[in-house]
Design an enzyme around this catalytic site. Sequence first.
Site, PDB file in Angstrom:
ATOM      1  N   TRP A  44      24.964  27.708  69.540  1.00 59.07           N
ATOM      2  CA  TRP A  44      25.867  26.554  69.540  1.00 59.07           C
ATOM      3  C   TRP A  44      25.480  25.528  70.588  1.00 59.07           C
ATOM      4  O   TRP A  44      25.513  24.326  70.342  1.00 59.07           O
ATOM      5  CB  TRP A  44      27.327  27.001  69.705  1.00 59.07           C
ATOM      6  CG  TRP A  44      27.758  27.848  68.550  1.00 59.07           C
ATOM      7  CD1 TRP A  44      28.097  29.174  68.585  1.00 59.07           C
ATOM      8  CD2 TRP A  44      27.837  27.461  67.174  1.00 59.07           C
ATOM      9  NE1 TRP A  44      28.389  29.617  67.328  1.00 59.07           N
ATOM     10  CE2 TRP A  44      28.250  28.598  66.438  1.00 59.07           C
ATOM     11  CE3 TRP A  44      27.608  26.267  66.484  1.00 59.07           C
ATOM     12  CZ2 TRP A  44      28.425  28.574  65.052  1.00 59.07           C
ATOM     13  CZ3 TRP A  44      27.794  26.239  65.103  1.00 59.07           C
ATOM     14  CH2 TRP A  44      28.197  27.379  64.404  1.00 59.07           C
TER      15      TRP A  44
ATOM     16  N   LYS B  24      38.597  30.053  65.334  1.00 59.41           N
ATOM     17  CA  LYS B  24      38.271  31.334  65.943  1.00 59.41           C
ATOM     18  C   LYS B  24      39.521  32.006  66.542  1.00 59.41           C
ATOM     19  O   LYS B  24      39.709  33.181  66.397  1.00 59.41           O
ATOM     20  CB  LYS B  24      37.214  31.166  67.047  1.00 59.41           C
ATOM     21  CG  LYS B  24      36.000  30.353  66.643  1.00 59.41           C
ATOM     22  CD  LYS B  24      34.983  31.133  65.837  1.00 59.41           C
ATOM     23  CE  LYS B  24      34.009  30.259  65.059  1.00 59.41           C
ATOM     24  NZ  LYS B  24      33.178  29.371  65.841  1.00 59.41           N
TER      25      LYS B  24
ATOM     26  N   ASP C 285      32.560  23.779  75.594  1.00 57.92           N
ATOM     27  CA  ASP C 285      32.879  24.232  74.239  1.00 57.92           C
ATOM     28  C   ASP C 285      33.589  25.575  74.392  1.00 57.92           C
ATOM     29  O   ASP C 285      32.981  26.560  74.806  1.00 57.92           O
ATOM     30  CB  ASP C 285      31.570  24.378  73.448  1.00 57.92           C
ATOM     31  CG  ASP C 285      31.779  24.929  72.030  1.00 57.92           C
ATOM     32  OD1 ASP C 285      32.919  25.327  71.708  1.00 57.92           O
ATOM     33  OD2 ASP C 285      30.795  24.962  71.259  1.00 57.92           O
TER      34      ASP C 285
HETATM   35  C1  LIG Z   1      32.023  28.355  65.562  1.00 57.90           C
HETATM   36  C2  LIG Z   1      31.557  27.638  66.745  1.00 57.90           C
HETATM   37  C3  LIG Z   1      31.162  26.286  66.691  1.00 57.90           C
HETATM   38  C4  LIG Z   1      31.108  25.510  65.404  1.00 57.90           C
HETATM   39  O1  LIG Z   1      32.364  25.159  64.975  1.00 57.90           O
HETATM   40  P1  LIG Z   1      32.588  24.244  63.673  1.00 57.90           P
HETATM   41  O2  LIG Z   1      34.039  23.980  63.751  1.00 57.90           O
HETATM   42  O3  LIG Z   1      32.172  25.084  62.507  1.00 57.90           O
HETATM   43  O4  LIG Z   1      31.763  23.037  63.800  1.00 57.90           O
HETATM   44  C5  LIG Z   1      30.780  25.685  67.865  1.00 57.90           C
HETATM   45  N1  LIG Z   1      30.776  26.337  69.033  1.00 57.90           N
HETATM   46  C6  LIG Z   1      31.144  27.630  69.125  1.00 57.90           C
HETATM   47  C7  LIG Z   1      31.121  28.318  70.455  1.00 57.90           C
HETATM   48  C8  LIG Z   1      31.533  28.324  67.982  1.00 57.90           C
HETATM   49  O5  LIG Z   1      31.904  29.611  68.064  1.00 57.90           O
END
Ligand SMILES: *Cc1c(COP(=O)(O)O)cnc(C)c1O
Length: 354
Positions: free
Chosen positions: A99, A187, A163
């Site tokens: 990511w 998540k 993030d």
């Molecule tokens: C799943 C995830 C993403 C991507 O998320 P989207 O909403 O599908 O763009 C980005 N960063 C992390 C840490 C993730 O687990």
Amino acid sequence: MKAHNFYAGPSILPKSAVKATAKAIKNFANTGMSLASISHRSKEFEAVVNEAVALFKELLNIPEGYEVLFLGGGASMQFAMIPMNLMKKKSVYVNTGVWSTKAMKEAKLFGEVVEVKGEDFYHIPKGYSIDPEADYIHVTTNNTIYGTEIFEDINSPIPLVADMSSDIFSRPIDVSKYALIYGGAQKNLAPAGVSFVIVKSELLGKVDRVIPSMLKYETHIKDGSMYNTPPCIPIFTALQTLKWIKKEGGVEAMQKKAQKKAELLYNEIDKNKVFKATVADPDRSLMNICFVMKDEYKDKEAEFSKFAAERGLIGLKGHRLVGGFRASTYNALPKASVKALVKAMQEFEKQIIK
Ligand SMILES: *Cc1c(COP(=O)(O)O)cnc(C)c1O
């Protein structure tokens, strides 16, 4: 058979959140209309957004000067919005996995990127210095794919961007140390379709580039996440999850529960003669617990997958880049599911090693 949901995302949500959403899809806030078919500008829906923002602030203890936004486009759109809105010339990216690599790729479209890397993606880099000339530093606190996590709220001389897609609301954080925190909600919070952004507003409006309205944080701040039609159903579910977190005792309670679940599972992985962990302390994620077969049992992977599925243990397949298994132990996953997995691993060990 009871399903134990270990999917990495979209993933398990509190039962009460799913139930309240199902009910609202039939009859939202006693309007006699479905949540799926009411105006986002109705007073009933505006109340949902307002309450969700208020609970974000309360549960994460967000200080004055920060805005909470609910946007479309997923965390992946934030990969581009962040450099567009915050980078004048240079940024630092702590690259801890898939990511952050993707986030970095977007940042490079808008300026220079200084990369900080550990020995590999199974380790969190430590002891690095942060270029004080850069406009911000970006970290991914939980690496959903490799199963590592940064638990520390880093002391950074430049604005800190994080993030937190897969560990938001899993522990207390000191929001005052961050310039911006973001993530996809699928998540630990809501169904796919909404992302959250917590941003210190005084840091905005400092770049010269032209930014399209939809990609500019100020647009969404000004209109309270209602510049365009927001993802109404996921926002509603997010609110229900936030209410559940509060009822359960807040992020401190989530942290305690996460620590207990992770301890149970890592202990078994370390003890079991068939499996081994891919990440060592202190970098082990409390949210995505990765393990593989020991070399001598490599050929037993499919057999364990089947063994687990027969016991209702779902979503354990590791990401294709890592292989093996990954148990996602998000807030809503009951301890009983972790116990069921531990039991299956013990039974499998007995079956293999006679
Ligand atoms: C799943 C995830 C993403 C991507 O998320 P989207 O909403 O599908 O763009 C980005 N960063 C992390 C840490 C993730 O687990």
